[in-house]
Design a protein around this motif. Structure first.
Motif, PDB file in Angstrom:
ATOM      1  N   ILE A 364       0.837  -1.200   0.000  1.00 30.68           N
ATOM      2  CA  ILE A 364       0.000   0.000   0.000  1.00 30.68           C
ATOM      3  C   ILE A 364       0.871   1.248   0.000  1.00 30.68           C
ATOM      4  CG2 ILE A 364      -1.625   1.344   1.386  1.00 30.68           C
ATOM      5  CD1 ILE A 364      -2.870  -1.325   2.284  1.00 30.68           C
ATOM      6  N   ILE A 365       1.917   1.257   0.805  1.00 24.93           N
ATOM      7  CA  ILE A 365       2.818   2.415   0.857  1.00 24.93           C
ATOM      8  C   ILE A 365       3.506   2.617  -0.484  1.00 24.93           C
ATOM      9  CG2 ILE A 365       4.902   3.348   1.923  1.00 24.93           C
ATOM     10  CD1 ILE A 365       4.089   1.849   4.500  1.00 24.93           C
ATOM     11  N   TRP A 366       4.055   1.543  -1.036  1.00 23.98           N
ATOM     12  CA  TRP A 366       4.818   1.647  -2.289  1.00 23.98           C
ATOM     13  C   TRP A 366       3.955   2.173  -3.432  1.00 23.98           C
ATOM     14  CZ3 TRP A 366      10.004   0.597  -3.483  1.00 23.98           C
ATOM     15  CH2 TRP A 366      10.317   0.603  -4.850  1.00 23.98           C
ATOM     16  N   PHE A 367       2.815   1.525  -3.669  1.00 26.09           N
ATOM     17  CA  PHE A 367       1.972   1.916  -4.804  1.00 26.09           C
ATOM     18  C   PHE A 367       1.306   3.271  -4.570  1.00 26.09           C
ATOM     19  CE2 PHE A 367       2.388  -2.545  -5.975  1.00 26.09           C
ATOM     20  CZ  PHE A 367       2.513  -2.455  -7.350  1.00 26.09           C
ATOM     21  N   SER A 368       1.038   3.602  -3.325  1.00 27.26           N
ATOM     22  CA  SER A 368       0.486   4.926  -3.048  1.00 27.26           C
ATOM     23  C   SER A 368       1.512   6.006  -3.386  1.00 27.26           C
ATOM     24  CB  SER A 368       0.075   5.031  -1.578  1.00 27.26           C
ATOM     25  OG  SER A 368      -0.976   4.162  -1.274  1.00 27.26           O
ATOM     26  N   VAL A 369       2.749   5.818  -2.956  1.00 21.86           N
ATOM     27  CA  VAL A 369       3.791   6.822  -3.206  1.00 21.86           C
ATOM     28  C   VAL A 369       4.022   6.987  -4.702  1.00 21.86           C
ATOM     29  CG1 VAL A 369       6.267   7.292  -2.988  1.00 21.86           C
ATOM     30  CG2 VAL A 369       4.938   6.583  -0.982  1.00 21.86           C
ATOM     31  N   PHE A 370       4.225   5.905  -5.421  1.00 20.14           N
ATOM     32  CA  PHE A 370       4.516   6.008  -6.850  1.00 20.14           C
ATOM     33  C   PHE A 370       3.273   6.389  -7.655  1.00 20.14           C
ATOM     34  CE2 PHE A 370       8.300   3.870  -5.497  1.00 20.14           C
ATOM     35  CZ  PHE A 370       9.273   4.274  -6.401  1.00 20.14           C
ATOM     36  N   GLY A 371       2.124   5.796  -7.307  1.00 24.20           N
ATOM     37  CA  GLY A 371       0.907   6.105  -8.049  1.00 24.20           C
ATOM     38  C   GLY A 371       0.433   7.527  -7.835  1.00 24.20           C
ATOM     39  N   LEU A 372       0.364   7.966  -6.587  1.00 23.59           N
ATOM     40  CA  LEU A 372      -0.085   9.329  -6.300  1.00 23.59           C
ATOM     41  C   LEU A 372       0.895  10.366  -6.832  1.00 23.59           C
ATOM     42  CD1 LEU A 372      -1.331   8.746  -2.644  1.00 23.59           C
ATOM     43  CD2 LEU A 372      -2.768   9.163  -4.659  1.00 23.59           C
ATOM     44  N   SER A 373       2.187  10.051  -6.807  1.00 20.65           N
ATOM     45  CA  SER A 373       3.179  10.970  -7.377  1.00 20.65           C
ATOM     46  C   SER A 373       2.970  11.104  -8.879  1.00 20.65           C
ATOM     47  CB  SER A 373       4.598  10.471  -7.087  1.00 20.65           C
ATOM     48  OG  SER A 373       4.860  10.474  -5.693  1.00 20.65           O
ATOM     49  N   ALA A 374       2.644   9.986  -9.541  1.00 16.98           N
ATOM     50  CA  ALA A 374       2.372  10.028 -10.978  1.00 16.98           C
ATOM     51  C   ALA A 374       1.130  10.870 -11.271  1.00 16.98           C
ATOM     52  CB  ALA A 374       2.190   8.607 -11.513  1.00 16.98           C
ATOM     53  N   GLY A 381       1.522  18.989 -12.490  1.00 16.13           N
ATOM     54  CA  GLY A 381       2.880  19.226 -12.947  1.00 16.13           C
ATOM     55  C   GLY A 381       2.963  19.311 -14.454  1.00 16.13           C
ATOM     56  N   PRO A 382       4.104  18.949 -15.010  1.00 15.74           N
ATOM     57  CA  PRO A 382       4.298  19.068 -16.455  1.00 15.74           C
ATOM     58  C   PRO A 382       3.508  18.060 -17.269  1.00 15.74           C
ATOM     59  CG  PRO A 382       6.207  18.050 -15.408  1.00 15.74           C
ATOM     60  CD  PRO A 382       5.320  18.540 -14.307  1.00 15.74           C
ATOM     61  N   GLY A 383       2.995  16.989 -16.631  1.00 14.01           N
ATOM     62  CA  GLY A 383       2.231  15.984 -17.373  1.00 14.01           C
ATOM     63  C   GLY A 383       3.136  15.127 -18.252  1.00 14.01           C
ATOM     64  N   GLY A 384       2.515  14.495 -19.235  1.00 13.02           N
ATOM     65  CA  GLY A 384       3.269  13.691 -20.193  1.00 13.02           C
ATOM     66  C   GLY A 384       3.294  12.207 -19.893  1.00 13.02           C
ATOM     67  N   LEU A 385       2.950  11.797 -18.675  1.00 12.67           N
ATOM     68  CA  LEU A 385       3.028  10.375 -18.344  1.00 12.67           C
ATOM     69  C   LEU A 385       1.959   9.560 -19.068  1.00 12.67           C
ATOM     70  CD1 LEU A 385       3.799  10.362 -14.504  1.00 12.67           C
ATOM     71  CD2 LEU A 385       5.348   9.860 -16.396  1.00 12.67           C
ATOM     72  N   VAL A 386       0.757  10.092 -19.175  1.00  9.36           N
ATOM     73  CA  VAL A 386      -0.303   9.374 -19.880  1.00  9.36           C
ATOM     74  C   VAL A 386       0.091   9.168 -21.332  1.00  9.36           C
ATOM     75  CG1 VAL A 386      -2.665   9.547 -20.750  1.00  9.36           C
ATOM     76  CG2 VAL A 386      -2.181  10.060 -18.350  1.00  9.36           C
ATOM     77  N   HIS A 387       0.648  10.200 -21.944  1.00  6.96           N
ATOM     78  CA  HIS A 387       1.071  10.072 -23.339  1.00  6.96           C
ATOM     79  C   HIS A 387       2.173   9.027 -23.488  1.00  6.96           C
ATOM     80  CE1 HIS A 387       2.083  11.123 -27.446  1.00  6.96           C
ATOM     81  NE2 HIS A 387       3.351  11.270 -27.082  1.00  6.96           N
TER      82      HIS A 387
END
Length: 517
Positions: A364-374, A381-387
């Motif tokens: 839960i900690i790992w995926f929350s940190v990486f997922g919420l940061s994304a 932020g600058p975006g671009g991850l979905v693309h």
């Protein structure tokens, strides 16, 4: 004849299980190279049929396993100690957790930590939810934690508990067939037992090969981002060859000098990467988000545990949930034996709640940190991850596209590649040790040549799945593992019945000495 050859080669294993498993692996590799289109069509058709007709069975299976384990822990059998009545755990809780972490979730955390949350954020799986909205973010976290939380660890916990019980309580060999002792008795040493063990060895090989394949795709993507290495089948075969060579070296050194050292290094490095994301990102936002993710997971857990995509029938579950469950269950014998070995002396209740609870909390900690940061990068932020990840379908490159938004990008991306490579190596060398045990039936490590053989075999199967197919690497891995996973779900249901029978027989008296105070 097989036994004579085994003696001449100096092998210390069951010659039938070893030779048949090795022979079937060779047949698969040769057939995949010689008849690529036919093999692709075979696995494609079989996986499509399973997804259409039996996807519900995979979903129901894992949820049933979870309910069974929690229920068992709460009964009087939860006090049964895995070992002699005076046996106590060999490892403290923190050490035990660290070893659990190394056993089951390394490649999962690195490969899917960014890729899955951002994929569901861009394309919400259920309902009329606007993509890249707050509702989409909540749904993305719910599905991600469903996939990698209690249900994943249930798949590891059930066979691990069965192994621990039948090996340490009944003194049976380290083989999957031992779990069927309540049904077969001494016939586990006969033809039926050998068929079960050969199936387990083959499934473990394919499950580990898929993990190695995913790791290879991610390493290739990282090297492409760092050094311009082309993302091609040739590059992937070279990567597998290099990492397999490292794994062979580690296997040759043995468990203490090889696997354990690499596992310890890996844990420290992974936690270091997690802390880097927290500190250099948005710490307060992430602390609040982790707490909120717990609530999201709790509120979605029961509905998702029984969701079968009945009304929309979109096929989404086949690409995600069914693939995960099939992939995880095929290498559950490998993880199960490892967990059983490090859990001797614990009660069934301690075992179940520890194996389900501790890794799930970290997940839960790992995926929350990486997922919420994304999500934060995409929304604020600058975006671009979905693309980069969804539009361009670059799942293996998700982590490296994510790290471009943090300081010291090149250094940290290189650091991440090393973590993935070490996870790759520890998966291969640990699996080699376990497959060797499944063949020999003994916890004692066999000759180095046997373990080296299985390490090389795993690399060859992974390379074959990635390169000797007419499809993209991820599609090939998905189709094969969905087919291979089916018999393991049947075995899982039989495991539950076997455990109940054994516990009922062994603990008939109300105050049986087998039950810890």
């Amino acid at each position: 004849m097989v036994q004579k050859l085994s003696r001449r080669l100096g092998l210390q294993t069951n010659p039938v299980i070893f030779s048949v498993s090795a022979g079937l692996t060779v047949v698969f590799v040769v057939a995949s190279i010689a008849f690529t289109d036919a093999i692709d069509a075979l696995f494609g058709s079989a996986s499509a049929w399973i997804l259409t007709k039996l996807g519900w069975f995979y979903i129901l299976g894992v949820t049933t396993f979870l309910i069974f384990l929690v229920g068992l822990a709460l009964t009087r059998y939860g006090r049964v100690r895995l070992g002699g009545k005076d046996q106590r755990p060999e490892y403290g809780t923190l050490t035990w957790f660290a070893m659990l972490f190394a056993a089951g979730i390394g490649t999962i955390l690195m490969f899917w930590g960014v890729a899955e949350p951002i994929s569901h954020f861009a394309e919400p799986p259920q309902g009329d939810v606007r993509p890249q909205s707050v509702a989409a973010a909540e749904q993305a976290m719910a599905y991600t934690l469903y996939h990698f939380g209690l249900h994943t660890w249930t798949i590891f916990c059930l066979p691990a508990l069965a192994f621990a019980y039948f090996i340490y309580k009944r003194g049976l060999p380290v083989r999957v067939s031992s779990i069927f002792h309540p049904f077969l008795g001494d016939r586990i040493n006969g033809p039926i037992g050998r068929v079960i063990d050969i199936t387990a060895v083959m499934g473990t090989l394919f499950g580990v090969a898929v993990s190695l394949g995913l790791g290879t795709l991610q390493i290739n993507s990282g090297l492409s981002a760092l050094f311009g290495v082309p993302e091609s089948k040739t590059s992937q075969v070279v990567i597998i060859a290099v990492i397999t060579l490292i794994a062979v070296t580690s296997v040759s050194l043995g468990l203490d000098k090889g696997v354990r050292r690499l596992s310890n290094i890996n844990i420290v490095m992974a936690v270091g990467l997690l802390l880097f994301i927290i500190v250099t990102g948005a710490p307060l936002y992430l602390v609040r988000g982790v707490i909120e993710s717990v609530g999201i997971y709790a509120s979605w857990l029961i509905p998702l545990s029984f969701w079968n995509d009945t009304f929309s029938h979109s096929g989404w579950q086949g690409d995600w949930t069914v693939f995960y469950w099939a992939w995880t269950i095929t290498w559950s014998p490998f993880v199960g034996i490892f967990i059983a070995r490090i859990s001797k002396g614990r009660t069934i209740r301690q075992f179940i709640f520890g194996v389900l609870g501790l890794p799930t909390a970290f997940t839960i900690i790992w995926f929350s940190v990486f997922g919420l940061s994304a999500f934060n990068i995409q929304m604020n932020g600058p975006g671009g991850l979905v693309h980069a990840v969804v539009d361009q379908q670059d799942i293996p490159g998700a982590l490296f596209a994510f790290l471009e938004n943090y300081p010291l990008t090149t250094l940290v991306s290189g650091f991440a590649v090393v973590i993935v490579a070490i996870f790759f190596t520890t998966s291969s060398d640990s699996a080699s040790l376990v497959v060797d045990m499944l063949c020999s039936g003994s916890e004692t490590a066999g000759p180095v040549r046997q373990r080296v053989f299985w390490a090389v075999t795993e690399g060859v199967v992974a390379a074959t799945l990635l390169a000797a197919t007419g499809q993209s690497g991820l599609d090939a891995l998905t189709e094969v593992i969905i087919v291979v996973g089916l018999p393991f779900f049947v075995i899982g249901f039989l495991m539950m019945v076997a455990l109940v029978r054994a516990l009922t027989t062994d603990c008939r008296q109300p105050r049986s000495p087998e039950i810890a105070p």
